[in-house]
Design a protein around this motif. Structure first.
Motif, short mmCIF file in Angstrom:
data_model
loop_
_atom_site.label_atom_id
_atom_site.label_comp_id
_atom_site.label_asym_id
_atom_site.label_seq_id
_atom_site.Cartn_x
_atom_site.Cartn_y
_atom_site.Cartn_z
N VAL A 21 -36.46 53.96 78.98
CA VAL A 21 -37.94 55.55 79.12
C VAL A 21 -37.59 54.79 80.95
O VAL A 21 -37.40 54.39 81.43
CB VAL A 21 -38.97 54.56 78.36
N ILE A 22 -37.82 56.37 81.33
CA ILE A 22 -38.04 56.22 82.86
C ILE A 22 -39.04 56.07 84.02
O ILE A 22 -38.45 55.26 84.61
CB ILE A 22 -38.52 58.53 83.11
N ARG A 23 -40.67 55.71 82.85
CA ARG A 23 -41.46 55.15 83.55
C ARG A 23 -42.44 54.56 82.96
O ARG A 23 -42.91 55.49 81.33
CB ARG A 23 -42.36 55.95 84.17
N LEU A 24 -41.71 53.39 82.83
CA LEU A 24 -43.05 52.51 82.16
C LEU A 24 -45.03 52.93 82.90
O LEU A 24 -45.17 53.11 83.41
CB LEU A 24 -42.30 51.18 82.11
N ALA A 25 -46.12 51.91 81.58
CA ALA A 25 -47.16 52.76 82.28
C ALA A 25 -47.13 50.89 83.34
O ALA A 25 -46.69 49.88 82.74
CB ALA A 25 -47.91 52.55 81.39
N ALA A 26 -48.35 51.35 84.03
CA ALA A 26 -48.77 49.85 84.97
C ALA A 26 -48.98 48.68 84.19
O ALA A 26 -48.14 48.18 84.74
CB ALA A 26 -50.07 50.06 85.82
N GLU A 27 -49.16 48.98 83.17
CA GLU A 27 -49.63 47.39 82.38
C GLU A 27 -48.80 47.52 81.38
O GLU A 27 -48.76 45.94 81.33
CB GLU A 27 -50.81 47.38 81.30
N GLU A 28 -47.45 48.15 81.59
CA GLU A 28 -46.27 47.73 80.84
C GLU A 28 -45.39 46.71 82.08
O GLU A 28 -44.77 45.78 81.59
CB GLU A 28 -45.57 48.58 80.44
N ARG A 29 -45.04 47.80 83.31
CA ARG A 29 -45.07 47.47 84.94
C ARG A 29 -45.21 45.97 84.54
O ARG A 29 -44.33 44.81 84.84
CB ARG A 29 -44.08 48.26 85.81
N TYR A 30 -46.34 45.69 84.91
CA TYR A 30 -46.96 44.65 85.57
C TYR A 30 -47.19 43.81 84.05
O TYR A 30 -48.57 42.67 84.76
CB TYR A 30 -47.99 44.82 86.10
N SER A 31 -46.29 43.46 83.33
CA SER A 31 -46.94 42.61 82.04
C SER A 31 -47.25 41.10 82.43
O SER A 31 -47.83 40.12 82.49
CB SER A 31 -47.14 43.31 81.19
N GLN A 32 -46.47 40.43 83.46
CA GLN A 32 -46.89 39.17 83.59
C GLN A 32 -47.66 38.91 84.98
O GLN A 32 -48.21 37.91 85.01
CB GLN A 32 -45.29 39.03 84.30
N GLU A 33 -47.93 39.67 85.56
CA GLU A 33 -48.77 39.29 86.53
C GLU A 33 -50.34 39.15 85.58
O GLU A 33 -51.05 38.28 86.47
CB GLU A 33 -48.26 41.06 87.69
N LEU A 37 -53.40 36.54 85.98
CA LEU A 37 -54.18 36.27 86.10
C LEU A 37 -55.53 36.37 85.21
O LEU A 37 -56.68 35.83 85.24
CB LEU A 37 -54.60 37.91 87.24
N SER A 38 -54.94 36.42 84.16
CA SER A 38 -55.76 36.69 83.38
C SER A 38 -56.35 35.37 83.01
O SER A 38 -57.01 34.13 82.57
CB SER A 38 -55.12 37.53 82.33
N LYS A 39 -55.41 34.20 83.19
CA LYS A 39 -54.40 32.95 82.70
C LYS A 39 -55.14 32.39 83.82
O LYS A 39 -56.34 30.71 83.28
CB LYS A 39 -53.76 32.52 82.68
N ALA A 40 -55.66 32.45 84.89
CA ALA A 40 -56.38 31.90 86.18
C ALA A 40 -57.68 32.62 86.30
O ALA A 40 -59.07 32.14 87.20
CB ALA A 40 -55.74 32.07 87.61
N ASP A 41 -58.09 33.57 85.75
CA ASP A 41 -59.56 33.68 85.32
C ASP A 41 -61.09 33.06 84.92
O ASP A 41 -60.18 32.18 84.46
CB ASP A 41 -59.52 35.21 84.90
N ASN A 42 -61.49 33.09 85.60
CA ASN A 42 -62.71 32.60 84.83
C ASN A 42 -63.77 33.68 83.94
O ASN A 42 -64.53 34.25 84.59
CB ASN A 42 -63.94 31.98 85.89
N ASP A 43 -63.36 33.00 83.27
CA ASP A 43 -64.35 34.06 81.67
C ASP A 43 -65.69 34.79 82.44
O ASP A 43 -66.41 35.12 81.53
CB ASP A 43 -64.55 33.60 79.98
N ASN A 44 -66.47 33.44 83.35
CA ASN A 44 -67.80 34.20 82.90
C ASN A 44 -67.64 34.60 84.00
O ASN A 44 -68.94 36.09 84.34
CB ASN A 44 -68.14 32.25 83.66
#
Length: 379
Positions: A21-33, A37-44
């Motif tokens: 594909v020519i261009r991926l959406a931001a959530e696909e391009r930066y899925s690892q990032e 961030l989700s792993k480091a987040d505090n759910d509260n």
């Protein structure tokens, strides 16, 4: 072992599909990032309906070296903070500014970080209709079953309300006023009536729903937003980048991303990118670095246009040149930007070339190659 192999195969398939594909959406391009961030987040600290905390959303956009998160938006960091706070509240966010100032990119990044989905988008045009704002129908099912949920086709706004996600509304001032004002009740009441399915049929927005709009200042007056609709948004102006080093860094990053595997095959001197940025900033601001006054062209001299020129010039150098980007390629691509809007811009560029570039050409080989080729276009 078998399951591990299947997982590896699926990863390989995903990588292959992404390359097709020519261009991926931001959530696909930066899925690892986003996963980091989700792993480091505090759910509260996550607002209801948000995938990341506000601090993590900020880090996703502005970067975090410790976590390996890249900076994606260059310029006004406090603007990003205000944008995030706006989306935490009841009002929507309206990003305004000159064309090419990364309004759409910022809205995409915010939607990706908050909702994990930046594809719920309404593109404002003169032909945007009520169906694009609310819903339409599958007429085959409508005739067979009547107005049922199965026959209803929800708009991006409908889907955003239903799923509790951010919706992006691009170029809102290009829509007719009566279409724009359909947002007033939706944003105020956070619900949408469906009278065809009965007087009590209504969908109510889930937490996380909000709207990010964009509008170009250059288009102001095309279809000015009503006072009622303006009150439903917090307005933030995205200004052009004024810091030369910031703009150079951004163009280099964007250029490497656009070129992909070709990056290693093209020599891109930093001096050539600096020439491009200097030219754009001086024409944009109407003043040279030496303090001389210039008449600014009507053409949009934005960072986005500069990236387009750098990309096209790099391709020229690779496929038609010797593999090294020079001022010559920049000069050839500049004409396609400047002559988009007003033929009078030719005189303004001629003045710039004859009085600014020619003097610099006496002291710099890069400016000399830029000037020599430019003369053939602007005479």
């Amino acid at each position: 072992m078998y399951q591990t192999n299947l997982i590896q195969i699926e990863r390989i398939k995903k990588m292959v599909n992404q390359k097709q594909v020519i261009r991926l959406a931001a959530e696909e391009r930066y899925s690892q990032e986003l996963a980091t961030l989700s792993k480091a987040d505090n759910d509260n600290n996550k607002p209801q309906g948000w995938l990341l905390s506000p601090k993590s959303v900020r880090q996703f956009i502005l970067g975090n070296d410790t976590l390996g998160i890249t900076r994606k938006f260059f310029g006004d960091d406090p603007l990003v903070d205000r944008a995030i706070v706006s989306l935490l509240g009841k009002q929507g966010l309206m990003l305004v500014g000159q064309p090419g100032t990364a309004k759409s990119m910022l809205s995409e990044l915010l939607a990706a970080a908050i909702s994990g989905d930046s594809n719920l988008t309404v593109q404002g045009t003169a032909g945007t209709s009520e169906d694009h704002i609310r819903y339409s129908w599958n007429y085959a099912l409508l005739l067979a079953e009547g107005p049922t949920e199965r026959a209803l086709i929800g708009s991006p706004i409908y889907q955003g309300m239903l799923q509790g996600k951010i919706v992006r509304f691009e170029e809102i001032t290009r829509c007719q006023p009566e279409i724009q004002d359909m947002l007033v009740s939706i944003m105020s009441e956070k619900q949408m009536m469906i009278p065809e399915m009965g007087s009590n049929s209504v969908i109510k927005a889930k937490p996380g729903f909000n709207i990010i709009g964009t509008a170009n200042l250059q288009d102001r007056g095309v279809h000015e937003m009503s006072a009622a609709l303006k009150r439903r948004f917090n307005f933030e102006t995205v200004n052009p980048i004024t810091d030369k080093n910031f703009e150079i860094e951004l163009i280099q990053r964007q250029l490497n991303q656009e070129l992909g595997e070709l990056t290693s095959q093209i020599i891109i001197p930093i001096d050539v990118i600096e020439l491009l940025v200097t030219t754009f900033q001086e024409l944009r601001q109407g003043q040279t670095t030496e303090g001389a006054k210039l008449k600014t062209p009507d053409a949009v001299m934005s960072t986005a246009e500069a990236v387009n020129i750098a990309y096209a010039s790099a391709l020229d150098a690779h496929y038609l040149g010797n593999g090294t980007l020079t001022g010559e390629q920049i000069a050839k691509q500049l004409i396609g930007v400047v002559l988009k809007d007003n033929a009078d811009d030719i005189k303004r560029i001629q003045f710039y070339m004859d009085n600014v570039v020619r003097e610099r050409a006496k002291k710099s080989d890069i400016w000399r190659s830029f000037y020599q080729v430019s003369k053939t276009f602007w005479k």
